[in-house]
Design an enzyme around this catalytic site. Sequence first.
Site, mmCIF file in Angstrom:
data_model
loop_
_atom_site.group_PDB
_atom_site.id
_atom_site.type_symbol
_atom_site.label_atom_id
_atom_site.label_comp_id
_atom_site.label_asym_id
_atom_site.label_seq_id
_atom_site.Cartn_x
_atom_site.Cartn_y
_atom_site.Cartn_z
ATOM 1 C CD GLN A 1 -6.665 -0.692 7.659
ATOM 2 O OE1 GLN A 1 -7.366 -1.642 7.991
ATOM 3 N NE2 GLN A 1 -5.362 -0.666 7.911
ATOM 4 N N GLY B 1 0.800 -1.214 0.000
ATOM 5 C CA GLY B 1 0.000 0.000 0.000
ATOM 6 C C GLY B 1 0.836 1.269 0.000
ATOM 7 C CB CYS C 1 3.025 3.053 9.530
ATOM 8 S SG CYS C 1 2.683 1.695 8.387
#
Length: 375
Positions: A180, A70, A322
């Site tokens: 998501q 992503g 992250c």
Amino acid sequence: MEHYLDNSATTKVSENAAKKAFEIMTQNYGNPSSLHLKGLQAEKELEAARRSVARALKAESEEIFFTSGGTEANNTALFGTAQAKKRRGKRLVISSVEHSSITEAAKRLESDGWEVVRVAPQNDGIIHTEDVVNRITPDTIMVSVMSVNNETGAVMPVSEIFSAVKAKNKDIICHTDAVQAFGKTEINSKRLKADLISVSAHKVHAPKGCGALYIKKGVRLVPCQYGGEQERKFRPGTEALPLIAAFGAACDEFDIEANRKKIDELNEYAKSKLLKIDGVSLNSPQNALPYVLNISAGRVRSETMLHFLEELEVYVSSGSACAKGKPSHVLEAIKIDRSRADSAIRISFSKYNERSDVDALCSGIELGLKTLAHR
């Protein structure tokens, strides 16, 4: 017994996806670019996976370009658009609650002379259409709004936003980070009015290291990498076929309606139990996708509670994986006060979760609040 409730960070690889990766690594291990039989067999697997991802997005196979995940898809969307459109304008509009792979890319563009406008959510935690459209100017080249927020589960009205943006200026490139949302809610690339869509494999029970960028036919991006002919020269380099084939296998297993029913029930069960615990409050908005549940747990800091739960084999997150423990820009944007944000926990479900996982979580939080609050 393990209770894994951090599925927004990554998911367990399904048995079928793992078997497919193993098959490609040990049997069909040819290079898809090779012209001999082994290469042609590998190319068939590559294109089968591309069709699987395309079906999941209601897109055409030639609109799917594989990436390393992503983050690369999001970076490619922003940098590729900026370079392709720079003669027409240097203004981008994004939401202020995007994933770091959007926010950090946007910062880099700013340092290179682009103007980046950040639209904040309203009190309901959602990016509203009029707030985006009102920031559109003649030199705006791109709008990027995520489909589902990775920390709160807030569902953004992306189709409505993009339709309004296109009505104002059809040449503006519309991108959504659907990492998501993918596999959890129906995504129809055409109805979404998106030019670019980013998805990731390891959020949908496939291995890490693979993702895809949907690029609508006719949309031009400048490649961020140069080399061979792979991915029609847009993303050169030998394809990670074991990961890509496993991604395709995972997409073939999607049962969005059945899984959504299960997760709806699990989410309601979790909320009913958690909110009975003294000191627990809810941060996710009313419209949140049920796969993500963000709460605050009393006066105990997130990291402290996270490690306490870990000792009980209950695994949750303090926010985006992250961010690695940094204060949440998402909770700040939706005006959650700092003390409450400091105790925020993100619970995220998958099709493999059961009520027993929720029971273990609630028992752990209750025990943690009694034990840790007095230290």
